[in-house]
Motif scaffolding. Structure first.
Motif, PDB file in Angstrom:
ATOM      1  N   ALA A   1       0.852  -1.194   0.000  1.00 21.92           N
ATOM      2  CA  ALA A   1       0.000   0.000   0.000  1.00 21.92           C
ATOM      3  C   ALA A   1       0.888   1.245   0.000  1.00 21.92           C
ATOM      4  CB  ALA A   1      -0.900   0.007   1.238  1.00 21.92           C
ATOM      5  N   PRO A   2       0.325   2.366  -0.502  1.00 21.43           N
ATOM      6  CA  PRO A   2       1.105   3.606  -0.564  1.00 21.43           C
ATOM      7  C   PRO A   2       1.062   4.410   0.740  1.00 21.43           C
ATOM      8  CG  PRO A   2      -1.013   3.890  -1.671  1.00 21.43           C
ATOM      9  CD  PRO A   2      -0.999   2.497  -1.137  1.00 21.43           C
TER      10      PRO A   2
ATOM     11  N   LYS B   1      -6.630  -4.401   6.573  1.00 16.77           N
ATOM     12  CA  LYS B   1      -5.812  -5.618   6.627  1.00 16.77           C
ATOM     13  C   LYS B   1      -4.309  -5.330   6.740  1.00 16.77           C
ATOM     14  CE  LYS B   1      -4.833  -9.618   3.754  1.00 16.77           C
ATOM     15  NZ  LYS B   1      -4.563  -9.832   2.352  1.00 16.77           N
TER      16      LYS B   1
ATOM     17  N   VAL C   1      -6.277   1.107   9.416  1.00 12.79           N
ATOM     18  CA  VAL C   1      -7.640   1.136   8.862  1.00 12.79           C
ATOM     19  C   VAL C   1      -8.108  -0.204   8.310  1.00 12.79           C
ATOM     20  CG1 VAL C   1      -7.629   3.599   8.252  1.00 12.79           C
ATOM     21  CG2 VAL C   1      -6.809   1.919   6.594  1.00 12.79           C
TER      22      VAL C   1
ATOM     23  N   MET D   1      -4.300   2.117  -4.769  1.00 11.36           N
ATOM     24  CA  MET D   1      -3.165   1.840  -5.654  1.00 11.36           C
ATOM     25  C   MET D   1      -2.720   0.405  -5.481  1.00 11.36           C
ATOM     26  SD  MET D   1      -0.924   5.290  -5.362  1.00 11.36           S
ATOM     27  CE  MET D   1      -1.651   6.861  -5.834  1.00 11.36           C
TER      28      MET D   1
ATOM     29  N   TYR E   1     -10.097  10.539   3.351  1.00 14.49           N
ATOM     30  CA  TYR E   1      -8.714  10.198   3.668  1.00 14.49           C
ATOM     31  C   TYR E   1      -8.553   9.572   5.053  1.00 14.49           C
ATOM     32  CZ  TYR E   1      -3.705  10.505   3.678  1.00 14.49           C
ATOM     33  OH  TYR E   1      -2.392  10.192   3.720  1.00 14.49           O
TER      34      TYR E   1
ATOM     35  N   LEU F   1       3.710   8.547   8.935  1.00 20.82           N
ATOM     36  CA  LEU F   1       2.608   8.523   9.900  1.00 20.82           C
ATOM     37  C   LEU F   1       1.547   7.609   9.305  1.00 20.82           C
ATOM     38  CD1 LEU F   1      -0.373   9.980  10.678  1.00 20.82           C
ATOM     39  CD2 LEU F   1       1.344   9.762  12.480  1.00 20.82           C
TER      40      LEU F   1
ATOM     41  N   CYS G   1      -5.301  12.766   9.159  1.00 21.77           N
ATOM     42  CA  CYS G   1      -3.901  12.408   8.895  1.00 21.77           C
ATOM     43  C   CYS G   1      -3.464  12.897   7.520  1.00 21.77           C
ATOM     44  CB  CYS G   1      -3.609  10.940   9.157  1.00 21.77           C
ATOM     45  SG  CYS G   1      -4.527   9.808   8.175  1.00 21.77           S
TER      46      CYS G   1
ATOM     47  N   THR H   1       2.933   8.204   2.486  1.00 23.97           N
ATOM     48  CA  THR H   1       3.725   9.393   2.188  1.00 23.97           C
ATOM     49  C   THR H   1       4.894   9.516   3.158  1.00 23.97           C
ATOM     50  OG1 THR H   1       1.585  10.387   1.755  1.00 23.97           O
ATOM     51  CG2 THR H   1       3.457  11.856   1.697  1.00 23.97           C
TER      52      THR H   1
ATOM     53  N   ARG I   1      -5.990   7.709  -4.397  1.00 31.69           N
ATOM     54  CA  ARG I   1      -6.786   6.615  -4.927  1.00 31.69           C
ATOM     55  C   ARG I   1      -6.220   5.292  -4.456  1.00 31.69           C
ATOM     56  NH1 ARG I   1      -9.915   9.478  -5.098  1.00 31.69           N
ATOM     57  NH2 ARG I   1     -11.177  10.408  -6.718  1.00 31.69           N
TER      58      ARG I   1
ATOM     59  N   ALA J   1       0.022  14.506   7.249  1.00 35.21           N
ATOM     60  CA  ALA J   1       1.287  13.818   6.937  1.00 35.21           C
ATOM     61  C   ALA J   1       1.845  14.230   5.565  1.00 35.21           C
ATOM     62  CB  ALA J   1       1.097  12.303   7.029  1.00 35.21           C
TER      63      ALA J   1
ATOM     64  N   HIS K   1     -14.995   7.695  -3.496  1.00 30.98           N
ATOM     65  CA  HIS K   1     -14.469   6.569  -2.732  1.00 30.98           C
ATOM     66  C   HIS K   1     -14.043   6.904  -1.320  1.00 30.98           C
ATOM     67  CE1 HIS K   1     -14.444   4.414  -6.428  1.00 30.98           C
ATOM     68  NE2 HIS K   1     -13.596   5.262  -6.971  1.00 30.98           N
TER      69      HIS K   1
HETATM   70  C1  LIG Z   1      -0.525   8.398  -2.487  1.00 29.90           C
HETATM   71  C2  LIG Z   1      -1.087   7.912  -1.175  1.00 29.90           C
HETATM   72  C3  LIG Z   1      -0.460   8.266   0.009  1.00 29.90           C
HETATM   73  C4  LIG Z   1      -0.960   7.812   1.237  1.00 29.90           C
HETATM   74  N1  LIG Z   1      -0.316   8.184   2.380  1.00 29.90           N
HETATM   75  C5  LIG Z   1      -0.771   7.734   3.565  1.00 29.90           C
HETATM   76  C6  LIG Z   1      -0.095   8.084   4.778  1.00 29.90           C
HETATM   77  O1  LIG Z   1       0.915   8.794   4.781  1.00 29.90           O
HETATM   78  N2  LIG Z   1      -0.599   7.583   5.942  1.00 29.90           N
HETATM   79  C7  LIG Z   1      -1.718   6.775   5.982  1.00 29.90           C
HETATM   80  O2  LIG Z   1      -2.118   6.342   7.073  1.00 29.90           O
HETATM   81  N3  LIG Z   1      -2.372   6.433   4.849  1.00 29.90           N
HETATM   82  C8  LIG Z   1      -1.923   6.886   3.653  1.00 29.90           C
HETATM   83  N4  LIG Z   1      -2.577   6.522   2.500  1.00 29.90           N
HETATM   84  C9  LIG Z   1      -3.717   5.593   2.593  1.00 29.90           C
HETATM   85  C10 LIG Z   1      -3.196   4.156   2.735  1.00 29.90           C
HETATM   86  O3  LIG Z   1      -2.561   3.745   1.535  1.00 29.90           O
HETATM   87  C11 LIG Z   1      -4.377   3.220   3.039  1.00 29.90           C
HETATM   88  O4  LIG Z   1      -4.891   3.570   4.309  1.00 29.90           O
HETATM   89  C12 LIG Z   1      -3.933   1.768   3.047  1.00 29.90           C
HETATM   90  O5  LIG Z   1      -3.852   1.305   1.725  1.00 29.90           O
HETATM   91  C13 LIG Z   1      -4.924   0.927   3.803  1.00 29.90           C
HETATM   92  O6  LIG Z   1      -4.588  -0.436   3.637  1.00 29.90           O
HETATM   93  P1  LIG Z   1      -5.267  -1.534   4.567  1.00 29.90           P
HETATM   94  O7  LIG Z   1      -5.062  -2.860   3.920  1.00 29.90           O
HETATM   95  O8  LIG Z   1      -4.824  -1.366   5.973  1.00 29.90           O
HETATM   96  O9  LIG Z   1      -6.792  -1.142   4.526  1.00 29.90           O
HETATM   97  P2  LIG Z   1      -7.906  -1.741   3.532  1.00 29.90           P
HETATM   98  O10 LIG Z   1      -8.456  -2.948   4.209  1.00 29.90           O
HETATM   99  O11 LIG Z   1      -7.375  -1.865   2.143  1.00 29.90           O
HETATM  100  O12 LIG Z   1      -8.903  -0.551   3.522  1.00 29.90           O
HETATM  101  C14 LIG Z   1      -9.580  -0.040   4.665  1.00 29.90           C
HETATM  102  C15 LIG Z   1     -10.631   0.933   4.173  1.00 29.90           C
HETATM  103  O13 LIG Z   1     -10.027   2.063   3.497  1.00 29.90           O
HETATM  104  C16 LIG Z   1     -10.439   2.114   2.127  1.00 29.90           C
HETATM  105  N5  LIG Z   1      -9.234   2.497   1.365  1.00 29.90           N
HETATM  106  C17 LIG Z   1      -7.963   2.160   1.662  1.00 29.90           C
HETATM  107  N6  LIG Z   1      -7.104   2.765   0.830  1.00 29.90           N
HETATM  108  C18 LIG Z   1      -7.826   3.492  -0.015  1.00 29.90           C
HETATM  109  C19 LIG Z   1      -7.511   4.366  -1.094  1.00 29.90           C
HETATM  110  N7  LIG Z   1      -6.242   4.655  -1.453  1.00 29.90           N
HETATM  111  N8  LIG Z   1      -8.536   4.920  -1.762  1.00 29.90           N
HETATM  112  C20 LIG Z   1      -9.804   4.661  -1.423  1.00 29.90           C
HETATM  113  N9  LIG Z   1     -10.160   3.880  -0.383  1.00 29.90           N
HETATM  114  C21 LIG Z   1      -9.197   3.307   0.309  1.00 29.90           C
HETATM  115  C22 LIG Z   1     -10.978   0.747   1.813  1.00 29.90           C
HETATM  116  O14 LIG Z   1     -11.980   0.780   0.829  1.00 29.90           O
HETATM  117  C23 LIG Z   1     -11.561   0.319   3.146  1.00 29.90           C
HETATM  118  O15 LIG Z   1     -12.825   0.876   3.358  1.00 29.90           O
HETATM  119  C24 LIG Z   1      -2.119   6.985   1.270  1.00 29.90           C
HETATM  120  C25 LIG Z   1      -2.770   6.636   0.078  1.00 29.90           C
HETATM  121  C26 LIG Z   1      -2.267   7.092  -1.136  1.00 29.90           C
HETATM  122  C27 LIG Z   1      -2.964   6.716  -2.402  1.00 29.90           C
END
Ligand SMILES: Cc1cc2nc3c(=O)[nH]c(=O)nc-3n(C[C@H](O)[C@H](O)[C@H](O)COP(=O)(O)OP(=O)(O)OC[C@H]3O[C@@H](n4cnc5c(N)ncnc54)[C@H](O)[C@@H]3O)c2cc1C
Ligand code: FES
Length: 283
Positions: free
Chosen positions: A53-54, A76, A74, A233, A282, A70, A117, A56, A231, A120, A279
């Motif tokens: 997962a992405p 898996k 949220v 990714m 944040y 940071l 957040c 920053t 989004r 960050a 979607h």
């Molecule tokens: C460019 C970028 C930078 C990011 N930087 C940070 C950061 O610095 N710190 C941080 O805490 N998080 C950041 N995020 C978000 C982070 O990538 C997601 O929280 C992470 O993928 C969650 O993975 P998970 O398997 O724990 O949760 P999942 O089980 O995949 O998702 C939990 C919930 O969040 C939703 N979700 C998760 N990621 C996204 C997404 N990208 N778009 C839409 N819905 C989403 C899912 O639909 C679900 O409802 C960033 C995302 C992007 C695209």
């Protein structure tokens, strides 16, 4: 050449920093970043057994290559990450994406509006401007649900003596402002000696959209309004198509987009800015 095989990083340290959020320090293992990382870029983190997962960079690599992020728990991948210990190894790929417009922010009085957040991704921009001697040109408006969910406590304490920092909470706190950042914006601007003329914003997309529209109404040029649009990714390098926005991939052309670009997507693809809000809130 496109590098897809993850490199290895080690968890050096972490501490709790806001509700369900941890501030991690990572260290490269067996590699060094060859090119400088730009403010607002991101990396793909691979957590063994949970995917990638992405995230920053909250601070860019120091002279030992250590950088911080940071991360809010949220789902898996982040659940699994929060079970790991100092010293555990992770996969890493980065830097990726287009960060904040460095040359442009040098010329401007910069208003930064962050929610949750979403603070960050703007933190490296704030530190960059402070280090460049431009602290007097920076105003931060930070909104969070409540005191407990505020993140980057140490950074905010450090910034407080250098830049103008305004905070607002959705819920009534002991002191300070309560209400949405949109409700607080005009008060914030009335207290700025130098009127901002550029916006960087990151947070819930509804917040970014409303703040951007307010700034347009206040006379900011649309080319001086920048939003971090995020989004889902999967690859992070423009191969899988998961992060499509208009005619661009958020992992390559974004996550920082100029308002002008978003309007062009709207015109070309007949999707309103609200189309980008479907979607993800944040944090
Ligand atoms: C460019 C970028 C930078 C990011 N930087 C940070 C950061 O610095 N710190 C941080 O805490 N998080 C950041 N995020 C978000 C982070 O990538 C997601 O929280 C992470 O993928 C969650 O993975 P998970 O398997 O724990 O949760 P999942 O089980 O995949 O998702 C939990 C919930 O969040 C939703 N979700 C998760 N990621 C996204 C997404 N990208 N778009 C839409 N819905 C989403 C899912 O639909 C679900 O409802 C960033 C995302 C992007 C695209
Ligand atoms: S995440 Fe695969 S194309 Fe952007």
């Amino acid at each position: 050449m496109l590098q897809l095989t993850p490199k290895t990083i080690r968890i050096v340290d972490f501490y709790e920093d806001g509700t369900d959020s941890r501030h991690f320090t990572f260290e490269p293992k067996g590699f060094a970043h060859k090119e400088p990382i730009a403010i607002g870029q991101f990396f793909m983190l691979t957590v063994p057994g949970a995917g990638l997962a992405p995230f920053t960079y909250t601070s860019l690599p120091d002279n030992q290559g250590r950088f911080t992020a940071l991360i809010r728990k949220v789902g898996k991948l982040t659940d699994k990450l929060f079970t790991l210990k100092k010293g555990d190894l992770l996969g890493y790929n980065g830097p990726h994406g287009n960060g904040w417009p460095v040359a442009q922010i040098h010329q401007k009085e910069v208003l930064i509006v962050a929610g949750g957040c979403g603070l960050a991704p703007v933190s490296t921009a704030i530190d960059y401007l402070i280090e460049a001697g431009r602290a007097a040109s920076v105003t931060l408006l930070y909104a969070a649900r409540d005191k407990e969910s505020q993140v980057l406590k140490q950074e905010r304490a450090r910034w407080n003596s250098k830049i103008k920092v305004f905070e607002t909470l959705d819920t009534q706190g002991d002191r300070g402002h309560s209400g949405l950042p949109t409700q607080y914006l005009s008060t914030v601007l009335s207290q700025c000696h130098r009127q901002p003329n550029m916006l960087l914003t990151c947070g819930p997309e509804a917040m970014m959209k409303d703040i951007a529209k307010m700034c347009l109404g206040l006379g900011f040029e649309s080319s001086d309004i920048w939003l971090s649009i995020e989004r889902r990714m999967r690859c992070g390098v423009g191969l899988c198509g998961h992060c499509y926005i208009g005619s661009s991939y958020a992992c390559k052309q974004g996550p920082s987009y100029c308002y002008d670009e978003l309007i062009a997507f709207e015109n070309n693809h007949n999707t309103g800015l609200s189309g980008y809000m479907e979607h993800f809130q944040y944090c």
